[in-house]
Design an enzyme around this catalytic site. Structure first.
Site, PDB file in Angstrom:
ATOM      1  N   ASP A 160      20.772  15.513  80.400  1.00  0.00           N
ATOM      2  CA  ASP A 160      20.171  15.905  81.679  1.00  0.00           C
ATOM      3  C   ASP A 160      21.133  15.541  82.818  1.00  0.00           C
ATOM      4  OD1 ASP A 160      16.862  16.174  82.649  1.00  0.00           O
ATOM      5  OD2 ASP A 160      18.408  15.734  84.115  1.00  0.00           O
ATOM      6  N   HIS A 177      11.079  22.862  77.531  1.00  0.00           N
ATOM      7  CA  HIS A 177      12.035  21.823  77.137  1.00  0.00           C
ATOM      8  C   HIS A 177      11.304  20.509  76.941  1.00  0.00           C
ATOM      9  CE1 HIS A 177      11.816  21.964  81.545  1.00  0.00           C
ATOM     10  NE2 HIS A 177      11.948  20.655  81.503  1.00  0.00           N
TER      11      HIS A 177
HETATM   12  P1  AMP Z   1      11.246  19.489  84.336  1.00  0.00           P
HETATM   13  O1  AMP Z   1      10.968  18.794  85.646  1.00  0.00           O
HETATM   14  O2  AMP Z   1      10.425  18.956  83.201  1.00  0.00           O
HETATM   15  O3  AMP Z   1      11.178  20.992  84.459  1.00  0.00           O
HETATM   16  O4  AMP Z   1      12.722  19.081  83.975  1.00  0.00           O
HETATM   17  C1  AMP Z   1      13.845  19.764  84.375  1.00  0.00           C
HETATM   18  C2  AMP Z   1      15.017  18.854  84.109  1.00  0.00           C
HETATM   19  O5  AMP Z   1      16.168  19.633  84.001  1.00  0.00           O
HETATM   20  C3  AMP Z   1      15.269  17.808  85.181  1.00  0.00           C
HETATM   21  O6  AMP Z   1      15.265  16.499  84.595  1.00  0.00           O
HETATM   22  C4  AMP Z   1      16.657  18.167  85.736  1.00  0.00           C
HETATM   23  O7  AMP Z   1      17.423  17.035  86.048  1.00  0.00           O
HETATM   24  C5  AMP Z   1      17.258  18.927  84.571  1.00  0.00           C
HETATM   25  N1  AMP Z   1      18.238  19.942  84.893  1.00  0.00           N
HETATM   26  C6  AMP Z   1      18.113  20.940  85.799  1.00  0.00           C
HETATM   27  N2  AMP Z   1      19.215  21.735  85.789  1.00  0.00           N
HETATM   28  C7  AMP Z   1      20.031  21.205  84.836  1.00  0.00           C
HETATM   29  C8  AMP Z   1      21.313  21.575  84.333  1.00  0.00           C
HETATM   30  N3  AMP Z   1      21.981  22.622  84.821  1.00  0.00           N
HETATM   31  N4  AMP Z   1      21.854  20.825  83.347  1.00  0.00           N
HETATM   32  C9  AMP Z   1      21.191  19.767  82.852  1.00  0.00           C
HETATM   33  N5  AMP Z   1      19.977  19.373  83.280  1.00  0.00           N
HETATM   34  C10 AMP Z   1      19.418  20.080  84.254  1.00  0.00           C
END
Ligand code: AMP
Ligand code: ZN
Length: 138
Positions: free
Chosen positions: A32, A101
């Site tokens: 992440d 996810h």
């Molecule tokens: P959620 O709030 O459950 O939808 O989690 C989304 C997660 O994706 C968050 O923890 C973000 O930090 C992570 N995230 C968003 N964009 C990216 C990216 N390009 N690469 C890796 N993690 C990401």
């Protein structure tokens, strides 16, 4: 199916580079970019499903098995003291990327990850209301 406008579709399928911990035909596990703790990772299916409600049963089964496998592997590798598996559905639940996810969050004594909820109280009225409503749905 993939969604051309979805960043996790692009990452999961390798169109955008990522720090990949694990990959197979159906999933990619990446670090992440905004970690809650050291090693915070995400399990991404390569196919696009917006959330748990729409995830096919077979993939849901494989996702939880992969979560277990990664938890064991990451705990050994990172020497963490505990592990959260978190999965958000819908904006009100904190979902920000609408491609299913699972969060894999290693926990360490006295870490500052600090997520959770305010503990309420289960009233008798709520208990009865919830039991009757949920049990009524097939
Ligand atoms: P959620 O709030 O459950 O939808 O989690 C989304 C997660 O994706 C968050 O923890 C973000 O930090 C992570 N995230 C968003 N964009 C990216 C990216 N390009 N690469 C890796 N993690 C990401
Ligand atoms: Zn997607």
């Amino acid at each position: 199916m993939r969604d051309d406008n979805c960043i996790f579709c692009k990452i999961a399928n390798g169109d955008i580079p990522s720090a990949t911990l694990y990959e197979d035909e159906e999933f990619r596990v990446i670090l992440d970019l905004g970690p809650a703790s050291k090693g915070h990772a995400l399990i991404l299916p390569k196919e696009h499903y917006p959330n748990l409600y729409e995830l096919p049963d077979e993939l849901a089964g494989k996702a939880i098995l992969l979560a277990k496998k990664m938890a064991v592997k990451m705990t050994k590798a990172l020497d963490c003291d505990g592990f959260n598996v978190v999965q958000n559905n819908g904006e009100s639940a904190g979902q920000t990327v609408f491609h299913f996810h699972m969060h894999l969050i290693p926990r360490y004594k006295n870490d500052q990850a600090g997520f959770g909820w305010n503990v309420g109280e289960l009233s008798e009225a709520d208990r009865e209301d919830i039991l009757s409503r949920v049990r009524a749905v097939n």
